[in-house]
Design an enzyme around this catalytic site. Structure first.
Site, PDB file in Angstrom:
ATOM      1  CG  HIS A 272      26.477  -0.482  12.687  1.00  0.00           C
ATOM      2  ND1 HIS A 272      26.296  -0.533  14.052  1.00  0.00           N
ATOM      3  CD2 HIS A 272      26.101  -1.699  12.216  1.00  0.00           C
ATOM      4  CE1 HIS A 272      25.832  -1.717  14.403  1.00  0.00           C
ATOM      5  NE2 HIS A 272      25.710  -2.447  13.305  1.00  0.00           N
TER       6      HIS A 272
ATOM      7  CD  GLU B 261      24.183  -7.911  10.562  1.00  0.00           C
ATOM      8  OE1 GLU B 261      24.624  -8.490   9.549  1.00  0.00           O
ATOM      9  OE2 GLU B 261      24.870  -7.673  11.572  1.00  0.00           O
TER      10      GLU B 261
END
Length: 276
Positions: A11, A89
């Site tokens: 990202h 994550e």
């Protein structure tokens, strides 16, 4: 035989990245202005590639990045973005929201290296008991599901020629007689009909690459050093692998796996390169 490419993208930058604070799973921040620009640059870099499937973590920094990449893409206007919690994550437990140095201090206090330390409430990251960790287990589950869905959607077309003569990712047009290799957005995609986009996070992608290289024994581009393979992925950094599956007794089985590039950031302007 079924062959497809997978391009992993981290990202774009968030304010927490800029401030060197741990986000993990519990802090779901959007992209910063720089992060939005990085995602646009990634989208422009990948704009002419055709994606068959697109996945992202269900955290908004990854979803925003994936949406911007797909919005810029000229060949995949109707593709749906699949949100998958398996791509989230690493959970950093009580360390989330704290400076990265706080994690190092916790590890030092516990008499462990930062790499081996799991903060209370966090997910295990690298090798531990039976070489299995929570983050790596999530990636294995995602990969198994991806293999199954690709087989279900596309079957096993005859691609034996491609499997026997893998593309090295080095286009002859991109290599001067005496000059350096010039990277191109479609490296490794010659003769590969299917392409999967996966947008996730820095620690997760690092674990995914280690699994693909160490456990699944992916072939690596010539000259790529181990320090490069396992280095931190910058914001919107890209990794690409090409997978060839065969039909096994219990489902799809891996036949050939090769890495095309690791942590590429050619699309980023010099002022926006960040690895935090």
């Amino acid at each position: 035989m079924l062959t497809f490419a997978v391009t992993f993208v981290r990202h774009g930058e968030t304010q927490y990245n800029k401030d060197k604070l741990l986000q993990g799973q519990g802090i779901d921040t959007p992209l910063s202005e720089v992060g939005l620009q990085q995602a646009e640059e990634a989208g422009q870099y990948l704009r002419e590639l055709h994606f068959t499937k697109a996945f992202s973590s269900n955290l908004q920094r990854a979803q925003q990045t994936a949406e911007i990449i797909l919005r810029n893409n000229i060949h995949s206007p109707g593709i749906g973005l699949i949100s998958d919690a398996l791509l989230r994550e690493r959970g950093f437990g009580i360390a989330e929201g704290q400076p990265k140095d706080a994690l190092k201090n916790m590890a030092n206090a516990a008499g462990q290296s930062c790499r081996d330390f799991t903060p209370p409430g966090g997910e295990t990251l690298d090798q531990c008991v039976y070489n299995s960790t929570q983050v790596r287990t999530r990636f294995r589950k995602f990969l198994a599901g991806l293999f199954q869905s690709m087989m279900s959607d596309h079957g096993y077309p005859d691609q034996s020629t491609l499997a026997d003569k893998p593309d090295t990712g080095e286009s002859s047009a991109a290599v001067g007689r005496d000059g350096p290799f010039i990277s191109l957005p479609d490296d490794g995609l010659a003769g590969v009909p299917l392409h999967v986009l996966v947008v996730s996070h820095g620690a997760y992608i690092r674990v995914a690459v280690r699994h693909l290289v160490e456990e699944l024994e992916s072939a690596l581009p010539s000259g790529l050093k181990a320090s490069q393979v396992f280095s931190a992925c910058p914001n919107t950094g890209m990794c690409r692998f090409v997978v060839t599956l065969r039909s096994g007794e219990t489902g799809p089985a891996l036949s050939v796996l090769r890495c095309i590039f690791i942590n590429r950031k050619d699309h980023l302007s010099a002022s926006k390169e960040t690895g935090e």
